[in-house]
Structures are given as C-alpha cells and as structure tokens.
Design a protein around this motif. Structure first.
Motif, PDB file in Angstrom:
ATOM      1  N   LEU A   1       5.488  33.452  -3.869  1.00 30.93           N
ATOM      2  CA  LEU A   1       4.605  32.959  -2.812  1.00 30.93           C
ATOM      3  C   LEU A   1       3.895  34.078  -2.071  1.00 30.93           C
ATOM      4  O   LEU A   1       2.790  33.909  -1.567  1.00 30.93           O
ATOM      5  CB  LEU A   1       5.429  32.170  -1.775  1.00 30.93           C
ATOM      6  CG  LEU A   1       6.084  30.891  -2.267  1.00 30.93           C
ATOM      7  CD1 LEU A   1       7.111  30.399  -1.258  1.00 30.93           C
ATOM      8  CD2 LEU A   1       5.017  29.830  -2.487  1.00 30.93           C
ATOM      9  N   ASN A   2       4.561  35.213  -1.991  1.00 33.67           N
ATOM     10  CA  ASN A   2       4.108  36.270  -1.086  1.00 33.67           C
ATOM     11  C   ASN A   2       3.866  37.563  -1.835  1.00 33.67           C
ATOM     12  O   ASN A   2       3.838  37.596  -3.054  1.00 33.67           O
ATOM     13  CB  ASN A   2       5.175  36.495  -0.011  1.00 33.67           C
ATOM     14  CG  ASN A   2       5.481  35.220   0.731  1.00 33.67           C
ATOM     15  OD1 ASN A   2       4.582  34.484   1.085  1.00 33.67           O
ATOM     16  ND2 ASN A   2       6.765  34.954   0.949  1.00 33.67           N
ATOM     17  N   LEU A   3       3.748  38.638  -1.074  1.00 34.26           N
ATOM     18  CA  LEU A   3       3.640  39.969  -1.673  1.00 34.26           C
ATOM     19  C   LEU A   3       4.780  40.842  -1.189  1.00 34.26           C
ATOM     20  O   LEU A   3       5.039  40.916   0.021  1.00 34.26           O
ATOM     21  CB  LEU A   3       2.352  40.649  -1.231  1.00 34.26           C
ATOM     22  CG  LEU A   3       1.075  40.369  -1.973  1.00 34.26           C
ATOM     23  CD1 LEU A   3      -0.002  41.332  -1.479  1.00 34.26           C
ATOM     24  CD2 LEU A   3       1.250  40.500  -3.473  1.00 34.26           C
ATOM     25  N   TYR A   4       5.436  41.487  -2.133  1.00 33.42           N
ATOM     26  CA  TYR A   4       6.455  42.494  -1.816  1.00 33.42           C
ATOM     27  C   TYR A   4       6.104  43.694  -2.672  1.00 33.42           C
ATOM     28  O   TYR A   4       6.182  43.617  -3.897  1.00 33.42           O
ATOM     29  CB  TYR A   4       7.854  41.995  -2.171  1.00 33.42           C
ATOM     30  CG  TYR A   4       8.097  40.548  -1.786  1.00 33.42           C
ATOM     31  CD1 TYR A   4       8.177  40.182  -0.444  1.00 33.42           C
ATOM     32  CD2 TYR A   4       8.210  39.559  -2.759  1.00 33.42           C
ATOM     33  CE1 TYR A   4       8.356  38.848  -0.092  1.00 33.42           C
ATOM     34  CE2 TYR A   4       8.398  38.233  -2.416  1.00 33.42           C
ATOM     35  CZ  TYR A   4       8.461  37.889  -1.082  1.00 33.42           C
ATOM     36  OH  TYR A   4       8.624  36.573  -0.743  1.00 33.42           O
TER      37      TYR A   4
ATOM     38  N   ASN B   1       1.568  32.649   0.960  1.00 33.22           N
ATOM     39  CA  ASN B   1       1.468  31.205   0.703  1.00 33.22           C
ATOM     40  C   ASN B   1       2.722  30.422   1.084  1.00 33.22           C
ATOM     41  O   ASN B   1       2.987  29.364   0.536  1.00 33.22           O
ATOM     42  CB  ASN B   1       1.116  30.982  -0.772  1.00 33.22           C
ATOM     43  CG  ASN B   1      -0.303  31.418  -1.067  1.00 33.22           C
ATOM     44  OD1 ASN B   1      -1.191  31.252  -0.226  1.00 33.22           O
ATOM     45  ND2 ASN B   1      -0.536  32.003  -2.229  1.00 33.22           N
ATOM     46  N   MET B   2       3.472  30.957   2.013  1.00 38.69           N
ATOM     47  CA  MET B   2       4.715  30.292   2.410  1.00 38.69           C
ATOM     48  C   MET B   2       4.401  29.181   3.413  1.00 38.69           C
ATOM     49  O   MET B   2       3.699  29.406   4.388  1.00 38.69           O
ATOM     50  CB  MET B   2       5.623  31.336   3.064  1.00 38.69           C
ATOM     51  CG  MET B   2       7.040  30.926   3.098  1.00 38.69           C
ATOM     52  SD  MET B   2       8.035  32.211   2.383  1.00 38.69           S
ATOM     53  CE  MET B   2       8.112  33.349   3.744  1.00 38.69           C
ATOM     54  N   ASP B   3       4.938  27.968   3.145  1.00 40.87           N
ATOM     55  CA  ASP B   3       4.831  26.889   4.129  1.00 40.87           C
ATOM     56  C   ASP B   3       5.929  27.064   5.164  1.00 40.87           C
ATOM     57  O   ASP B   3       6.955  27.684   4.885  1.00 40.87           O
ATOM     58  CB  ASP B   3       5.015  25.527   3.435  1.00 40.87           C
ATOM     59  CG  ASP B   3       3.839  25.217   2.517  1.00 40.87           C
ATOM     60  OD1 ASP B   3       2.697  25.525   2.915  1.00 40.87           O
ATOM     61  OD2 ASP B   3       4.087  24.713   1.405  1.00 40.87           O
ATOM     62  N   GLU B   4       5.715  26.438   6.323  1.00 40.91           N
ATOM     63  CA  GLU B   4       6.672  26.631   7.420  1.00 40.91           C
ATOM     64  C   GLU B   4       8.102  26.279   6.999  1.00 40.91           C
ATOM     65  O   GLU B   4       9.044  27.004   7.298  1.00 40.91           O
ATOM     66  CB  GLU B   4       6.243  25.791   8.618  1.00 40.91           C
ATOM     67  CG  GLU B   4       6.765  26.364   9.900  1.00 40.91           C
ATOM     68  CD  GLU B   4       5.965  25.876  11.087  1.00 40.91           C
ATOM     69  OE1 GLU B   4       4.730  25.865  11.011  1.00 40.91           O
ATOM     70  OE2 GLU B   4       6.620  25.503  12.077  1.00 40.91           O
ATOM     71  N   LYS B   5       8.227  25.175   6.262  1.00 37.80           N
ATOM     72  CA  LYS B   5       9.587  24.737   5.903  1.00 37.80           C
ATOM     73  C   LYS B   5      10.282  25.685   4.920  1.00 37.80           C
ATOM     74  O   LYS B   5      11.491  25.633   4.754  1.00 37.80           O
ATOM     75  CB  LYS B   5       9.594  23.298   5.388  1.00 37.80           C
ATOM     76  CG  LYS B   5       8.703  23.036   4.212  1.00 37.80           C
ATOM     77  CD  LYS B   5       8.793  21.563   3.838  1.00 37.80           C
ATOM     78  CE  LYS B   5       8.065  21.205   2.572  1.00 37.80           C
ATOM     79  NZ  LYS B   5       6.695  21.677   2.401  1.00 37.80           N
TER      80      LYS B   5
ATOM     81  N   GLY C   1      -4.844  27.369   6.553  1.00 41.09           N
ATOM     82  CA  GLY C   1      -4.780  26.005   6.023  1.00 41.09           C
ATOM     83  C   GLY C   1      -5.118  25.895   4.545  1.00 41.09           C
ATOM     84  O   GLY C   1      -5.362  24.802   4.051  1.00 41.09           O
ATOM     85  N   GLU C   2      -5.169  27.017   3.853  1.00 38.87           N
ATOM     86  CA  GLU C   2      -5.370  26.911   2.402  1.00 38.87           C
ATOM     87  C   GLU C   2      -4.666  28.046   1.658  1.00 38.87           C
ATOM     88  O   GLU C   2      -4.375  29.093   2.256  1.00 38.87           O
ATOM     89  CB  GLU C   2      -6.857  26.883   2.035  1.00 38.87           C
ATOM     90  CG  GLU C   2      -7.631  28.068   2.531  1.00 38.87           C
ATOM     91  CD  GLU C   2      -9.135  27.887   2.296  1.00 38.87           C
ATOM     92  OE1 GLU C   2      -9.701  28.695   1.541  1.00 38.87           O
ATOM     93  OE2 GLU C   2      -9.706  26.927   2.865  1.00 38.87           O
TER      94      GLU C   2
ATOM     95  N   ARG D   1      11.883  30.951  11.391  1.00 39.60           N
ATOM     96  CA  ARG D   1      10.801  29.952  11.350  1.00 39.60           C
ATOM     97  C   ARG D   1       9.894  30.008  12.590  1.00 39.60           C
ATOM     98  O   ARG D   1       8.690  29.853  12.502  1.00 39.60           O
ATOM     99  CB  ARG D   1      11.410  28.559  11.198  1.00 39.60           C
ATOM    100  CG  ARG D   1      10.427  27.551  10.686  1.00 39.60           C
ATOM    101  CD  ARG D   1      11.113  26.292  10.219  1.00 39.60           C
ATOM    102  NE  ARG D   1      11.898  26.489   9.004  1.00 39.60           N
ATOM    103  CZ  ARG D   1      12.906  25.699   8.619  1.00 39.60           C
ATOM    104  NH1 ARG D   1      13.251  24.656   9.367  1.00 39.60           N
ATOM    105  NH2 ARG D   1      13.551  25.937   7.508  1.00 39.60           N
ATOM    106  N   SER D   2      10.500  30.245  13.746  1.00 45.93           N
ATOM    107  CA  SER D   2       9.693  30.193  14.972  1.00 45.93           C
ATOM    108  C   SER D   2       9.011  31.521  15.292  1.00 45.93           C
ATOM    109  O   SER D   2       8.181  31.591  16.184  1.00 45.93           O
ATOM    110  CB  SER D   2      10.576  29.774  16.145  1.00 45.93           C
ATOM    111  OG  SER D   2      11.590  30.746  16.289  1.00 45.93           O
TER     112      SER D   2
END
Ligand code: BT5
Length: 327
Positions: free
Chosen positions: A131-134, A212-216, A234-235, A223-224
């Motif tokens: 989802l992300n970059l590392y 591209n990580m969603d909150e959940k 939003g995309e 999370r907060s």
C-alpha cells in the motif's frame, strides 16, 4: 524474459507486436510467448491480444519492481540501481548491510512490507504490504559527521516537495523527521550513519510514506495520529509515480546541499516547517523542555527559549506542539 517482452511492447511503434515477431526477437517458441503473456496478466498487466495485429500493452500494474520504476525515472544517479523485496525486516538494515559490502551511492532498497520497520529509539514503523512506500537510500556524502542531521532536514524538504507535487497539498515538516498533513503523520524519516570521528562512510536515508492506506488499515495505536495520501485526497495514488517524483526531489535537494551549502537547505526547511514562535514541549533523553521554538541552527539542532528566558539547544528528541496545529 518478462521484462524483455514488456520492453518490446512498450517500444512497438503501433502499440501492437505480433506473437511471431516477439518469438523471433526473443528466440523462443510462440507457445512460450503466449505462456509469458498469461503470466504477465496474472501479475496485473493488461495485455490485449488480437488475432490480426498481435499483442498490445494497455496498462501496467502499480508494481515497484526495478523495471517498472526505471521506465519514466528521470534522475541522473539516484535509484539507478534498485533492490526490490516482497518483505524484509527493515529496509534500513538491508541497505546498511549492502553499504558495508560496498554498495554505491544512490542505490535504493525497496520493500513491499517490513516485518520490523523501525522508527527512532527502538520504535516501530507500521509497514503493511503493497500500500505504501518503504525505502532506504545509500548516500556517501563528503561532509563532516556533525553535519549528518542536515541530511534529515534535506530529505524532509525533498519528501515534502514530492508530496506537494503529486497531490497539490502542502505538508508541514515537524522537527526533526516527521511530515504531517492536517497535523497527522504522513511520512517519517530515519537516518542512520556509519562514520569515524572525521569522516562519514555512508548514511542510510530511510523513508516511510503512507500512500494508499485506508483509515481502518492503520493499527489502533496510530489511527488517530496518522494519515495517508489517499485519505487526504480521496483517491488512490500511483506508488510508482510518487517514488519517481521522490527520487527526483531527493537528487535535486542533495545536490543543492552539496553545491550551495547548508544555508539554502535550512531556509527551505524553515519555509516548510513554520516552527518559529511555536509553543512546544520537547522530550530529549528523558527530559521534558517546554518553551518557544526559535529556529534550527546550522547543525540542524532545535533552538528553544524556556519561560525563564534561557536558550536551549536540542540535538535529538520528540516535539509536541502546545497549540493546535494549523490544517
Ligand atoms: C520515524 O520514527 O518516524 C521514522 C520512520 C522511518 C520509517 C522508514 S520505512 C523505510 C525505512 N526502514 C525502516 O526500518 N525505517 C525506515 P519516529 O519519529 O520514532 O516515529 C515512530 C512513531 O510513529 C511510532 O511510535 C508511531 O507512533 C508512529 N508510526 C508508526 N508507524 C506509522 C505509520 N505507518 N504512519 C504514521 N505514523 C506511524
């Protein structure tokens, strides 16, 4: 062979290339070509097959393979060699080992996930797959070791600029190594240095960016306080395009640092951090210092004025803003 096929399809002037032509150029049977096409499709490549015209590459998946990244990468030296892994303990540890074994400046270690992604002071970096970059970059700067923290500031400027260019949003840098959007952490930097008293052997520049990580998907603990570019705009973001932009910005700011000196970096950092005049609490080596942030100095240390008027210089620590962060 997959990369050769993809390259042939990308270079085909009309977009189409016949199976016969591919098998001739690669000196393999047409059945072998067909099998590779099926394999590429399972990896997410969208390939059209027409009886009359042959094969055509319609779309490539958002993979971080060296082949995908290099197509469209416009840097001169950064990221020209990429080590890509499905998983590692930490890209920084991997890059450190490679650098000890002689890897060159600009080599990049990328992983789809990390089992022990590291933050500072033994903390963890949450690193779920795909989802992300590392990434970790090997640098061999010819600067004295006391200037190494400036590499973190330089990289923070470059990362903030890549985020702005890809998303149009203006992130804020938080001393020393966080990149925030709406006051939430979008990216973190971890620089590790291998040096003698007088000389740096290498710096491992570690960067984690939530794309591209969603909150959940975030672990409950963060999370907060964390966010991703997808949450903010939003995309879905192209990881490949973001990485290419990040490498280009890093190469640019790295050469500005070495050619024009630290003052330019510090000014760029000040513009993107807006730390001056902020009420902060800094925790440094177990001590909590409350005061007004004045500036960063030429070695990248944070300068504070406490309420009894004493000026303090903090080399390492965590900052907490005492007033609400601007969005
Ligand atoms: C950092 O440390 O922010 C440095 C993070 C560097 C990560 C990269 S990924 C590639 C390379 N390889 C590595 O092993 N590391 C680098 P620090 O300032 O100590 O912040 C750590 C804190 O950030 C944690 O204690 C959490 O509160 C929070 N955090 C952890 N994972 C996060 C995430 N994915 N997004 C936002 N915040 C996170």
């Amino acid at each position: 062979m997959d990369e050769e096929i993809l390259q042939l399809l990308r270079d085909a002037p009309s977009g189409f290339l016949s199976g016969k032509e591919i098998s001739r150029r690669l000196k393999v049977s047409r059945t072998a070509v067909w099998k590779r096409m099926e394999q590429l499709r399972t990896l997410g490549y969208e390939i059209e097959a027409s009886k009359r015209s042959g094969y055509r590459l319609i779309q490539s998946p958002d993979l971080l393979t060296p082949f995908e990244i290099k197509s469209g990468l416009t840097t001169k030296w950064m990221g020209k060699k990429i080590h890509h892994f499905q998983t590692v303990d930490s890209t920084n540890s991997k890059a450190y080992q490679l650098a000890l074994n002689g890897a060159e400046e600009g080599e990049v270690v990328l992983s789809e996930s990390q089992e022990k992604g590291r933050g500072r002071l033994g903390r963890q970096w949450f690193s779920p797959p795909s989802l992300n970059l590392y990434l970790s970059i090997i640098l061999r700067p010819t600067i004295p070791p006391h200037q190494a923290p400036l590499i973190t500031l330089m990289a923070a400027v470059a990362t903030a600029d890549a985020i702005r260019k890809v998303s149009g949003l203006i992130p804020q840098i938080k001393w020393p190594n966080d990149i925030l959007l709406r006051g939430r952490k979008l990216a973190g930097l971890l620089n590790e240095i291998h040096s003698e008293m007088e000389r740096i052997h290498f710096v491992i520049l570690g960067i984690g960016v939530n794309l591209n990580m969603d909150e959940k998907k975030f672990s409950k603990e963060i999370r907060s306080i964390a966010t991703s570019l997808k949450i903010e705009i939003g995309e879905t973001v192209s990881r490949k395009a973001f990485l290419q932009s990040l490498l280009l910005e890093l190469e640019k700011w790295h050469s500005i640092f070495l050619e024009e000196g630290s003052a330019v970096i510090l000014n760029a950092w000040r513009d993107r951090a807006e730390v001056k005049g902020r009420q902060v609490k800094v925790t440094s080596f177990g001590e909590a210092i409350v005061g007004t942030a004045i500036d960063v100095d030429s070695d990248g240390a944070l300068i504070l004025k406490t309420k009894d008027g004493i000026q303090r210089r903090v080399m390492a620590g965590d900052v907490e803003y005492k007033e609400k962060v601007k969005s």
